[in-house]
Design a protein around this motif. Structure first.
Motif, mmCIF file in Angstrom:
data_model
loop_
_atom_site.group_PDB
_atom_site.id
_atom_site.type_symbol
_atom_site.label_atom_id
_atom_site.label_comp_id
_atom_site.label_asym_id
_atom_site.label_seq_id
_atom_site.Cartn_x
_atom_site.Cartn_y
_atom_site.Cartn_z
ATOM 1 N N TYR A 260 0.842 -1.212 0.000
ATOM 2 C CA TYR A 260 0.000 0.000 0.000
ATOM 3 C C TYR A 260 0.876 1.261 0.000
ATOM 4 O O TYR A 260 0.602 2.214 -0.719
ATOM 5 C CB TYR A 260 -0.958 -0.010 1.203
ATOM 6 C CG TYR A 260 -2.145 -0.932 0.969
ATOM 7 C CD1 TYR A 260 -3.149 -0.572 0.065
ATOM 8 C CD2 TYR A 260 -2.253 -2.161 1.609
ATOM 9 C CE1 TYR A 260 -4.231 -1.413 -0.180
ATOM 10 C CE2 TYR A 260 -3.327 -3.011 1.361
ATOM 11 C CZ TYR A 260 -4.315 -2.627 0.473
ATOM 12 O OH TYR A 260 -5.376 -3.459 0.217
ATOM 13 N N LYS A 264 0.798 3.945 -3.059
ATOM 14 C CA LYS A 264 0.455 5.347 -2.784
ATOM 15 C C LYS A 264 1.446 6.281 -3.507
ATOM 16 O O LYS A 264 1.055 7.307 -4.082
ATOM 17 C CB LYS A 264 0.486 5.576 -1.272
ATOM 18 C CG LYS A 264 0.224 6.989 -0.832
ATOM 19 C CD LYS A 264 -1.202 7.405 -1.094
ATOM 20 C CE LYS A 264 -1.414 8.851 -0.702
ATOM 21 N NZ LYS A 264 -2.687 9.370 -1.177
ATOM 22 N N MET A 273 -6.440 6.077 -2.730
ATOM 23 C CA MET A 273 -6.190 4.666 -2.407
ATOM 24 C C MET A 273 -7.003 4.338 -1.152
ATOM 25 O O MET A 273 -6.935 5.057 -0.159
ATOM 26 C CB MET A 273 -4.691 4.484 -2.130
ATOM 27 C CG MET A 273 -4.288 3.063 -1.810
ATOM 28 S SD MET A 273 -2.498 2.910 -1.656
ATOM 29 C CE MET A 273 -2.232 3.546 -0.015
ATOM 30 N N THR A 275 -8.817 1.172 1.507
ATOM 31 C CA THR A 275 -8.854 -0.231 1.934
ATOM 32 C C THR A 275 -9.276 -0.326 3.403
ATOM 33 O O THR A 275 -9.416 0.686 4.083
ATOM 34 C CB THR A 275 -7.499 -0.944 1.743
ATOM 35 O OG1 THR A 275 -7.709 -2.361 1.836
ATOM 36 C CG2 THR A 275 -6.460 -0.531 2.783
ATOM 37 N N LEU A 288 -2.327 0.982 8.250
ATOM 38 C CA LEU A 288 -2.863 1.401 6.945
ATOM 39 C C LEU A 288 -2.886 2.922 6.846
ATOM 40 O O LEU A 288 -2.564 3.505 5.805
ATOM 41 C CB LEU A 288 -4.277 0.837 6.736
ATOM 42 C CG LEU A 288 -4.368 -0.673 6.543
ATOM 43 C CD1 LEU A 288 -5.822 -1.126 6.498
ATOM 44 C CD2 LEU A 288 -3.647 -1.112 5.265
ATOM 45 N N VAL A 293 -3.139 5.419 3.307
ATOM 46 C CA VAL A 293 -4.464 5.097 2.750
ATOM 47 C C VAL A 293 -5.363 6.340 2.920
ATOM 48 O O VAL A 293 -5.424 6.920 3.997
ATOM 49 C CB VAL A 293 -5.066 3.867 3.485
ATOM 50 C CG1 VAL A 293 -6.507 3.650 3.083
ATOM 51 C CG2 VAL A 293 -4.230 2.625 3.182
#
Ligand SMILES: C[C@H](O)[C@H](O)CC(=O)C(=O)O
Ligand SMILES: [Mg+2]
Length: 402
Positions: A260, A264, A273, A275, A288, A293
């Protein structure tokens, strides 16, 4: 006001591997009948196996079934909630978690929540079906508390910060969702990294077709259900940018934090982005969030309930990130209407062809509110607890009475 104590907790299951009847929906909303968009060649981490490529049910996505947790207070009031945990969840509730619930006062939710989380650490692995189960208990406790004091859960959480919730729709037909008044449509990707550039071309063709149908302004998003690697996700995001894709969701499994972080850095400017729906711990959400995120997407039925969802929202808020929960209907609505960092919410389209609005947890909840013209108002949530009742005509079983 002298509050009653909790005298009983009961756990019921419906559907899942232990049941004779499948395809009912309910708390396990992936347990739908044949020819449903939600099981039509959706990209998954199992897509690389030919025999599991077409159907998620083929590899067991609907194996758990619905868990219903019911709690009863000494004044006779009952509360309940549902999640995805089926018979396994029933065992955990009746033989383990019941000890932390029965005998407590109806307002001791945070204490019970902490005891449930810490006592299951040795087998929860910090997530999975154990957290789904804890979530259902937490939600049932909030429902009971609200019903005892005759207030909606959102008022117990501090009250609404907006008069209405606006929804985007997840499903195969964003073009129809637009006509129904939703603000955007999230499409599942049908191809994964296992299919290489050809997969990217096919999903981009679907996106291009949808963009053509809905015009320039309507939001379109991709839900990638953990099916990609960084290279594939990067290429797909760049190929999708000319079609104004708003976000790329859940490209990787929940613990691939470094993926992730890398994505990004690689994303086209302005694309988001997102999740979180398969993350089950506060620590997981912090990681995260640290990875950048933009929108955390906990599922309130899978992340520890409303008690955890409020904590996760605070993590996002501390960084200027949004929290937009994964589906979960009333259990989300009562929380997000109190969050300043949830400007919109998700409606999961459980109608087989995504051509009309069907309550997400149909048929287990009665009076489940649904968006009209893409909106649910605070007023519609103005009923004690979560404002829904259990549909007792559903084939519920209680396998582990304690
Ligand atoms: C459509 C997705 O594959 C999944 O079934 C639902 C989901 O992840 C979401 O609504 O987000
Ligand atoms: Mg998703």
């Amino acid at each position: 006001m002298k509050l009653p104590t909790i005298t009983h907790i009961r756990a019921y299951s419906m559907g899942g591997a232990a049941a004779k009847i499948h395809g009912q929906g309910g708390g396990d909303y992936h347990d739908q009948g044949k020819d449903h968009w939600i099981d039509n060649h959706i990209a998954t981490p199992m897509s690389k196996y030919k025999e599991y490529e077409q159907s998620r049910q083929s590899f067991g996505l609907n194996v758990l079934g619905t868990l219903v947790v019911e709690v009863e207070a000494s004044d006779g009031t009952t509360g309940f909630a549902i999640s995805t945990a089926g018979t396994i969840g029933c065992f955990i509730v009746e033989h383990h978690l019941s000890r932390f619930v029965e005998g407590k006062r109806v307002d001791q939710i945070k204490l019970i929540h902490d005891q449930m989380l810490n006592s299951t650490l040795f087998y929860s692995g910090g997530g999975g079906v154990v957290i789904n189960t804890i979530s259902a208990v937490d939600l049932a406790l909030w429902d009971l508390y609200g019903k005892v004091v005759k207030l909606p859960v959102y008022k117990l959480l501090g009250g609404a910060v907006r008069d209405e919730i606006h929804f985007y729709a997840t499903g195969a037909r964003p073009d129809l969702a637009q006509k129904m008044g939703f603000i955007g449509g999230k499409l599942p990707t049908h191809w994964s990294s296992a299919f290489g550039d050809e997969g990217i071309e096919k999903d981009i063709a679907t996106l291009a077709d949808m963009r053509e149908r809905v015009g320039d302004k309507f939001w379109l998003m991709f839900d990638c259900w953990m099916s990609q690697d960084v290279n594939y996700a990067t290429k797909l995001a760049h190929a999708a940018a000319p079609y104004k894709l708003k976000w790329m969701e859940e490209c990787f499994p929940p613990n691939q934090i470094e993926s992730y972080r890398e994505l990004k850095k690689n994303m086209p400017k302005g694309m988001l982005m997102t999740t979180g729906e398969h993350t089950g711990t506060l620590e997981g959400f912090k990681e995260l969030s640290d990875a950048g995120v933009d929108i955390l997407q906990p599922d309130v039925g899978w992340c520890g309930g409303v008690t955890s969802l409020c904590e996760i929202a605070a993590i996002a808020k501390s960084r200027g990130q949004l929290v937009v929960p994964h589906g979960s209907s009333v259990y989300s609505h009562h929380a997000v209407i109190t969050f300043t960092n949830t400007p919109f919410s998700e409606m999961l389209m459980t109608a087989p062809k995504a051509d009309h609005v069907r309550p997400q947890f149909d048929p287990v909840l009665l009076d489940e509110p649904v968006p009209h013209d893409g909106i649910i108002t605070a007023e519609e949530l103005d009923k004690p607890g979560f404002g829904v009742e259990l549909n007792r005509s559903c084939p519920l079983e209680r396998p582990f009475e304690h």
